[in-house]
Design an enzyme around this catalytic site. Structure first.
Site, mmCIF file in Angstrom:
data_model
loop_
_atom_site.group_PDB
_atom_site.id
_atom_site.type_symbol
_atom_site.label_atom_id
_atom_site.label_comp_id
_atom_site.label_asym_id
_atom_site.label_seq_id
_atom_site.Cartn_x
_atom_site.Cartn_y
_atom_site.Cartn_z
ATOM 1 N N ILE A 168 0.897 -1.434 -0.187
ATOM 2 C CA ILE A 168 -0.067 0.288 0.532
ATOM 3 C C ILE A 168 0.740 1.357 0.248
ATOM 4 O O ILE A 168 1.614 1.263 1.300
ATOM 5 C CB ILE A 168 -1.075 -0.330 1.200
ATOM 6 C CG1 ILE A 168 -1.972 -1.205 1.239
ATOM 7 C CG2 ILE A 168 -1.579 1.284 1.371
ATOM 8 C CD1 ILE A 168 -2.340 -2.005 1.856
ATOM 9 N N ASP A 174 7.018 2.933 -1.067
ATOM 10 C CA ASP A 174 6.920 1.304 -0.784
ATOM 11 C C ASP A 174 6.636 2.386 1.354
ATOM 12 O O ASP A 174 5.625 1.654 1.851
ATOM 13 C CB ASP A 174 8.071 0.890 -0.474
ATOM 14 C CG ASP A 174 7.242 -0.795 -0.374
ATOM 15 O OD1 ASP A 174 5.810 -0.917 0.618
ATOM 16 O OD2 ASP A 174 7.939 -1.089 0.286
ATOM 17 N N LYS A 203 14.818 -11.527 6.936
ATOM 18 C CA LYS A 203 12.871 -11.137 6.855
ATOM 19 C C LYS A 203 13.082 -9.731 7.065
ATOM 20 O O LYS A 203 12.926 -9.460 8.208
ATOM 21 C CB LYS A 203 12.464 -12.056 8.086
ATOM 22 C CG LYS A 203 11.545 -12.546 8.336
ATOM 23 C CD LYS A 203 10.460 -11.798 7.655
ATOM 24 C CE LYS A 203 9.692 -10.769 8.630
ATOM 25 N NZ LYS A 203 8.752 -10.364 8.022
ATOM 26 N N THR A 209 10.417 -4.089 20.699
ATOM 27 C CA THR A 209 10.450 -3.922 22.242
ATOM 28 C C THR A 209 10.016 -5.685 22.117
ATOM 29 O O THR A 209 10.252 -6.581 22.842
ATOM 30 C CB THR A 209 10.253 -3.032 23.503
ATOM 31 O OG1 THR A 209 11.287 -1.651 22.688
ATOM 32 C CG2 THR A 209 11.100 -3.526 24.598
ATOM 33 N N THR A 235 8.153 -7.337 20.330
ATOM 34 C CA THR A 235 8.637 -8.287 19.329
ATOM 35 C C THR A 235 10.381 -8.865 19.450
ATOM 36 O O THR A 235 10.068 -9.710 20.034
ATOM 37 C CB THR A 235 8.257 -7.757 17.877
ATOM 38 O OG1 THR A 235 7.250 -7.419 17.891
ATOM 39 C CG2 THR A 235 8.889 -8.916 16.949
ATOM 40 N N LYS A 286 9.996 -11.611 22.331
ATOM 41 C CA LYS A 286 9.571 -13.195 22.018
ATOM 42 C C LYS A 286 10.851 -13.437 20.807
ATOM 43 O O LYS A 286 10.585 -14.764 21.490
ATOM 44 C CB LYS A 286 8.547 -12.490 20.899
ATOM 45 C CG LYS A 286 7.051 -12.087 21.213
ATOM 46 C CD LYS A 286 6.008 -12.093 20.133
ATOM 47 C CE LYS A 286 4.698 -11.352 20.647
ATOM 48 N NZ LYS A 286 4.092 -10.931 19.490
ATOM 49 N N GLU A 337 18.344 -4.410 18.813
ATOM 50 C CA GLU A 337 17.741 -3.236 18.666
ATOM 51 C C GLU A 337 16.325 -2.725 18.888
ATOM 52 O O GLU A 337 15.668 -3.006 17.475
ATOM 53 C CB GLU A 337 18.518 -2.321 17.757
ATOM 54 C CG GLU A 337 19.403 -1.404 17.874
ATOM 55 C CD GLU A 337 18.385 -0.043 16.953
ATOM 56 O OE1 GLU A 337 17.336 0.477 18.033
ATOM 57 O OE2 GLU A 337 18.707 0.318 15.528
ATOM 58 N N CYS A 389 13.944 4.884 16.129
ATOM 59 C CA CYS A 389 14.330 4.399 16.970
ATOM 60 C C CYS A 389 14.831 5.296 17.927
ATOM 61 O O CYS A 389 15.011 5.880 19.270
ATOM 62 C CB CYS A 389 14.698 3.316 17.075
ATOM 63 S SG CYS A 389 16.000 3.246 16.130
ATOM 64 N N GLU A 424 7.563 4.482 23.014
ATOM 65 C CA GLU A 424 7.673 5.301 21.976
ATOM 66 C C GLU A 424 6.488 5.798 21.172
ATOM 67 O O GLU A 424 5.973 4.226 21.249
ATOM 68 C CB GLU A 424 8.487 4.602 21.321
ATOM 69 C CG GLU A 424 8.933 4.547 20.233
ATOM 70 C CD GLU A 424 10.195 3.409 19.507
ATOM 71 O OE1 GLU A 424 10.026 1.768 19.312
ATOM 72 O OE2 GLU A 424 11.548 4.072 19.360
HETATM 73 N N1 LIG Z 1 12.812 0.577 17.318
HETATM 74 C C1 LIG Z 1 12.481 -0.053 16.440
HETATM 75 O O1 LIG Z 1 13.338 0.611 14.535
HETATM 76 C C2 LIG Z 1 11.067 -0.485 15.454
HETATM 77 C C3 LIG Z 1 10.205 0.449 16.384
HETATM 78 N N2 LIG Z 1 8.629 -0.106 16.163
HETATM 79 C C4 LIG Z 1 7.765 -0.101 16.954
HETATM 80 O O2 LIG Z 1 7.332 -1.003 16.789
HETATM 81 C C5 LIG Z 1 5.639 -0.967 16.709
HETATM 82 C C6 LIG Z 1 5.624 -2.384 15.804
HETATM 83 O O3 LIG Z 1 5.648 -2.083 14.216
HETATM 84 P P1 LIG Z 1 6.216 -2.930 13.345
HETATM 85 O O4 LIG Z 1 5.889 -3.562 12.397
HETATM 86 O O5 LIG Z 1 4.871 -4.430 14.312
HETATM 87 O O6 LIG Z 1 7.079 -3.874 14.744
HETATM 88 P P2 LIG Z 1 7.847 -5.437 14.463
HETATM 89 O O7 LIG Z 1 8.920 -4.478 15.518
HETATM 90 O O8 LIG Z 1 6.823 -6.457 14.814
HETATM 91 O O9 LIG Z 1 8.674 -5.737 13.270
HETATM 92 C C7 LIG Z 1 10.120 -5.536 13.085
HETATM 93 C C8 LIG Z 1 10.132 -6.772 12.473
HETATM 94 O O10 LIG Z 1 9.852 -8.047 12.764
HETATM 95 C C9 LIG Z 1 8.698 -8.750 12.582
HETATM 96 N N3 LIG Z 1 8.024 -10.113 13.198
HETATM 97 C C10 LIG Z 1 7.285 -9.483 14.154
HETATM 98 N N4 LIG Z 1 6.339 -10.258 15.050
HETATM 99 C C11 LIG Z 1 7.334 -11.326 14.605
HETATM 100 C C12 LIG Z 1 7.690 -12.479 15.745
HETATM 101 N N5 LIG Z 1 7.082 -13.083 16.923
HETATM 102 N N6 LIG Z 1 9.015 -13.710 15.137
HETATM 103 C C13 LIG Z 1 10.139 -12.593 14.595
HETATM 104 N N7 LIG Z 1 9.598 -12.167 13.450
HETATM 105 C C14 LIG Z 1 8.684 -11.217 13.992
HETATM 106 C C15 LIG Z 1 8.533 -8.431 12.092
HETATM 107 O O11 LIG Z 1 8.140 -8.533 10.648
HETATM 108 C C16 LIG Z 1 9.345 -7.342 11.194
HETATM 109 O O12 LIG Z 1 10.073 -7.604 10.114
HETATM 110 C C17 LIG Z 1 5.899 0.050 15.838
HETATM 111 O O13 LIG Z 1 4.552 1.299 16.081
HETATM 112 C C18 LIG Z 1 6.324 1.365 16.684
HETATM 113 O O14 LIG Z 1 6.174 2.061 17.469
HETATM 114 C C19 LIG Z 1 8.746 -0.376 14.559
HETATM 115 C C20 LIG Z 1 9.841 -0.665 14.200
HETATM 116 C C21 LIG Z 1 11.146 -0.482 13.858
HETATM 117 N N1 LIG Z 2 20.402 6.552 9.040
HETATM 118 C C1 LIG Z 2 20.486 6.352 10.248
HETATM 119 N N2 LIG Z 2 21.227 8.635 10.279
HETATM 120 N N3 LIG Z 2 20.061 6.068 11.486
HETATM 121 C C2 LIG Z 2 19.251 5.009 11.113
HETATM 122 C C3 LIG Z 2 18.441 5.218 12.514
HETATM 123 C C4 LIG Z 2 17.878 3.459 12.126
HETATM 124 C C5 LIG Z 2 16.907 3.872 13.149
HETATM 125 O O1 LIG Z 2 16.003 4.162 13.750
HETATM 126 O O2 LIG Z 2 17.892 2.492 13.822
HETATM 127 NA NA NA Z 3 4.570 -0.320 2.519
#
Ligand SMILES: NC(=O)C1=CN([C@@H]2O[C@H](COP(=O)(O)OP(=O)(O)OC[C@H]3O[C@@H](n4cnc5c(N)ncnc54)[C@H](O)[C@@H]3O)[C@@H](O)[C@H]2O)C=CC1
Ligand SMILES: N=C(N)NCCCC(=O)O
Ligand code: NA
Length: 503
Positions: free
Chosen positions: A28, A99, A185, A240, A242, A245, A260, A294, A393
């Protein structure tokens, strides 16, 4: 300006492969909510094939093809990948913007970081050859000891959607440089450019199975990877919850993980600053990548004496941010990644309101954008430290503000968080900046800026933000196992037991 999204399959053992169950997930465009393509959805059967392919690649030819090849051999592939990415950078940047909703200027920058990161780890792969058999000095002359660094094995790399290809690269490049083979993945919310990385791997003839890329849902493709007995390590960036898990699944097999995770990082601004410069960093620190970083410095701490003037200027600058379709010239804030994320952020804002905080600016959909997951850059004040908006967050363009009087109070507020990913301080007093850099509990500190990141320096958190370090030599060590080799060099009998007579 929009370009067609390539129709791809899973990338397993060097080939495109239809997912076992034939499932696909729609893509989407978050800027207009239309379906612009789809990605394959892997399930446990595909994970099995990908892990098997990675294991075969690790051991093929006694490991001589990859794991035990010279670092210089692997470096050649990494450089070829970087150069193909540079050739296709403008197309890939557009795909990434379509994307993920990130402004095109940002994805263009990310793509340059992606190529640089592959080049950087190519250099480290090469230098690894000269660092093998490093002597370790031991206190007995009768022994000699040295260390070898070896790839950990097959690694599972699970990544988020905020920097889709860059977060994948932070893991893929060091893993491959180290001689690991991998299953990547990416997030189901933004996988398009990672599938193009698969095409790049095909073009450079990366040996089959060295990197497998399987898109799909977290529960269906991520979970079986995390719990697979033949995956030797998991590296994860994401939420945090996921992360927890994944750590639980890995613990059953005593499988190492690096995590991370989330953050709620503080930015401390003192009264001696140049207000215009500090305001711009405060905005960049929280609204870059549409607030979905993050390490976002989403808690702004202002010294009380400048708070009034600072906030006036902050609002003036924030009003001036161009919120638009990410492909529009000059866009500085696009839509958030998905409807789910959009709803979640709106909920955060309404909870903040109901808990008594004041929305100083933003808080709604911009009036000129009727479709798409757009949220105005939002600034919230009158926050107390028990409010959700201060503690959790948001992962969206929402900045909350508090004031402080003294340095001690600022540090106390900064550290009052379960998270410890990043922190930043702006002041002309560099002594103070360095003191604060030491006092803040976090893995990354910025002085007089917020967010700039170089692939040479370590990245990762403390407290509930996770553990392990990516990037730099530290990120390389994440994928290397250290083996000691100790040799007895004396001609003498060891002599611990009394020698039986020989007769
Ligand atoms: N700190 C960071 O870099 C990030 C934080 N988030 C936070 O997480 C919230 C949820 O976003 P999501 O996209 O659902 O994040 P997520 O942490 O669930 O997704 C990250 C990755 O983990 C995978 N994943 C999900 N459940 C899994 C499981 N049980 N076992 C293995 N892999 C699994 C997802 O498919 C994706 O590839 C967001 O609203 C945001 O607050 C999301 C993405 C990045
Ligand atoms: N490319 C820069 N500066 N930062 C990436 C931050 C990646 C993250 O949210 O984990
Ligand atoms: Na997308």
């Amino acid at each position: 300006m929009a370009i067609p999204i390539p129709h791809r399959q899973l990338f397993i053992d060097g080939e495109w492969k239809e997912p076992a169950k034939g499932k696909r997930i729609p893509i989407i465009n978050p800027a207009n909510e239309t379906v612009i393509g789809d990605i394959p959805a892997a399930t446990v059967e595909d994970v099995e094939l990908a892990v098997e392919a990675a294991r075969r690649a690790f051991y093929r030819n006694g490991g001589r093809e990859w794991a035990r090849a010279s670092g210089a051999t692997r470096a050649k592939y990494l450089r070829s990948i970087a150069s193909k990415i540079r050739e296709r950078a403008s197309e890939l940047a557009k795909l990434e913007a379509l994307d993920s909703g990130k402004p095109l200027d940002e994805t263009t920058w990310d793509l340059d970081d992606v190529a640089s990161c592959f080049e950087y780890y190519a250099d480290l792969a090469e230098s690894l050859d000269g660092k093998q058999r490093t002597p370790v000095s031991v206190p007995l002359q009768t022994f000699k000891s040295y260390v070898i660094k070896e790839p950990i094995g097959v690694v599972g790399l699970i990544t988020p959607w905020n920097y889709p290809l860059l977060m994948a690269t932070w893991k893929v490049a060091p893993a491959l440089a180290a001689g690991c083979t991998a299953v990547l993945k990416p997030s189901e919310l933004a996988s398009v450019t990672c599938l193009e990385l698969a095409e790049v791997c095909k073009e450079v003839e990366l040996p089959p199975g060295v990197l497998n890329i399987i898109t799909g849902l977290g529960s269906e493709a991520g979970a079986p990877l995390a719990s697979h007995p033949l995956v030797d390590k998991i590296a994860f960036t994401g939420s945090t919850e996921t992360g927890r898990k994944i750590m639980t699944a890995a613990a059953q097999l005593t499988k190492p993980v690096s995590l991370e995770l989330g953050g709620k990082s503080p930015l401390l601004v003192f009264e001696d600053v140049d207000i215009e410069k500090a305001v711009e960093w405060a905005i960049f620190g929280c609204f870059w990548t549409n607030g979905q970083i993050c390490s976002a410095t989403s808690r702004l701490l202002l010294q009380e004496s400048i708070a009034g003037e600072f906030l006036d200027r902050l609002v003036a600058w924030v009003k001036n941010i161009k919120v638009s379709d990410p492909l529009e010239e000059g866009c500085r804030l696009g839509p958030v990644v998905s409807e789910g994320q959009y709803e979640k952020i709106k909920k955060f804002i309404s909870t903040a309101r109901s808990e008594g905080a004041t929305i100083l600016f933003g808080g709604s959909r911009p009036k000129h954008l009727e479709k798409g997951y757009f949220i105005e850059p939002t600034v919230i004040r009158d926050v107390n430290t028990s409010m959700q908006i201060w503690r959790e967050e948001v992962f969206g363009p929402v900045l909350c503000v508090k004031t402080f009087r003294t340095e001690e109070e600022a540090i106390e507020l900064a550290n009052d968080s379960q998270y410890g990913l990043a922190g930043a301080v702006i002041s002309k007093d560099l002594e103070r900046c360095n003191r604060i850099a030491e006092a803040i509990q976090a893995g990354i500190i910025w002085i007089n800026c917020s967010q700039p990141t170089f692939c040479q320096a370590p990245w990762g958190g403390t407290k509930r933000s996770g553990f392990g370090r990516e990037l730099g030599q530290w990120g390389f060590d994440n994928y290397l196992s250290v083996k000691q080799v100790t040799q007895y060099v004396s001609e003498d009998q060891w002599g611990w037991y009394s020698s039986p007579s020989k007769l």
